[in-house]
Design a protein around this motif. Structure first.
Motif, short mmCIF file in Angstrom:
data_model
loop_
_atom_site.label_atom_id
_atom_site.label_comp_id
_atom_site.label_asym_id
_atom_site.label_seq_id
_atom_site.Cartn_x
_atom_site.Cartn_y
_atom_site.Cartn_z
N GLY A 1 0.84 -1.19 0.00
CA GLY A 1 0.00 0.00 0.00
C GLY A 1 0.87 1.24 0.00
O GLY A 1 2.10 1.17 0.16
N THR B 1 -1.72 -3.32 6.85
CA THR B 1 -1.54 -3.53 5.41
C THR B 1 -0.17 -4.16 5.25
O THR B 1 0.85 -3.54 5.54
CB THR B 1 -1.62 -2.20 4.64
OG1 THR B 1 -2.94 -1.66 4.76
CG2 THR B 1 -1.29 -2.39 3.17
N CYS C 1 -4.90 -5.74 2.98
CA CYS C 1 -4.96 -4.28 2.93
C CYS C 1 -6.02 -3.79 3.91
O CYS C 1 -7.20 -4.16 3.81
CB CYS C 1 -5.30 -3.82 1.50
SG CYS C 1 -5.42 -2.02 1.34
#
Length: 268
Positions: free
Chosen positions: A234, A241, A260
């Protein structure tokens, strides 16, 4: 150049090729009870495991090169997806480098969690999680405090070395959950799903003489970067994440374990 040096040079300069194993799915993503828990914890639809085979021998000291070649491989690039704004999308720009952390992975049982059970102030004798007051989180508990707040009087129940283990990281990821997580009242669901995921992702072997079990997988926590900075798993810096490459050197398989953090999800 000596034969040994030439061999070492060859190993260092290995060029890996990867092939997606599209029909391979971990059991925890097929198990109804597991899927219900992931839904409750706001992780379902935002967590994935992708498997690939590779064509060269893997050596742990060459992990960084392996990870870079993985993310630059055309077959990986065409299949790789990340979650953005609740939808699975391909990587949108060429990768420049990959940060790699070799994650300790030596545990073959759940006894790493025993100190949490023995503490007496994180769990009740029946395994219920002890609730506590928190300025920011109205529904908080001593388990999450012990997992993530260094100022907690129970933080040191789990030692620094144990906290680094992949088994503990999986457990912590599940306990913290997603953005709309409905937390459990007992530790059992977290521990049970941790065990199932770990068993799915990690390869072990038995010593024929001692009959002892040992881990053969190498676990790499990865963060890929493009010209603007971190882009996979990310763009932000969120502990929940994450992406791990888990390499089985004997089968020549690698799986990409991804999650995520956020709201909203669609099927991969």
């Amino acid at each position: 150049m000596s034969e040994t040096m030439a061999e070492e040079k060859y190993k260092f300069e290995q060029n890996f090729s990867f092939t997606p194993l599209l029909n391979k799915t971990p059991s925890f993503l097929q198990n109804k009870a597991s899927l219900e828990l992931l839904m409750k914890w706001s992780m379902l639809g935002r967590i994935s495991v992708q498997y690939y085979s590779f064509d060269q021998s893997f050596y742990p000291y060459n992990s960084r090169n392996f990870a870079l070649m993985f993310f630059k491989d055309p077959q990986v690039v065409s299949n790789l997806r990340k979650m953005t704004a609740g939808a699975w999308v391909p990587l949108d720009s060429p990768l420049l480098c990959v940060d790699v952390e070799v994650v300790p992975c030596s545990r073959v049982s759940m006894d790493l969690l025993d100190p949490i059970y023995r503490c007496g102030q994180i769990l009740t004798p029946s395994g219920n999680v002890v609730k506590c007051f928190h300025d920011l989180h109205p529904d908080y508990d001593e388990l999450r405090r012990a997992l993530q707040e260094e100022e907690s009087e129970h933080y040191d129940v789990i030692g620094r070395e144990e906290r680094g283990e992949f088994l503990f990281r999986v457990f912590k990821h599940l306990c913290l959950g997603g953005e709309l997580c409905q937390y459990e009242d007992t530790i059992a669901p977290y521990a049970q799903l941790t065990k199932l995921i770990y068993k799915d992702l990690i390869s072990v072997q038995k010593d024929p003489q001692s009959m002892g079990i040992s881990v053969v997988s190498t676990v790499l926590k990865v963060c890929a970067q493009d010209e603007t900075g971190s882009c996979y798993p990310g763009r932000g810096d969120e502990e929940q994440t994450f992406a791990y490459l888990i390499v089985d050197p004997f089968k020549r398989h690698v799986c990409l374990f991804y999650h995520c953090y956020g709201v909203g999800s669609f099927a991969l």
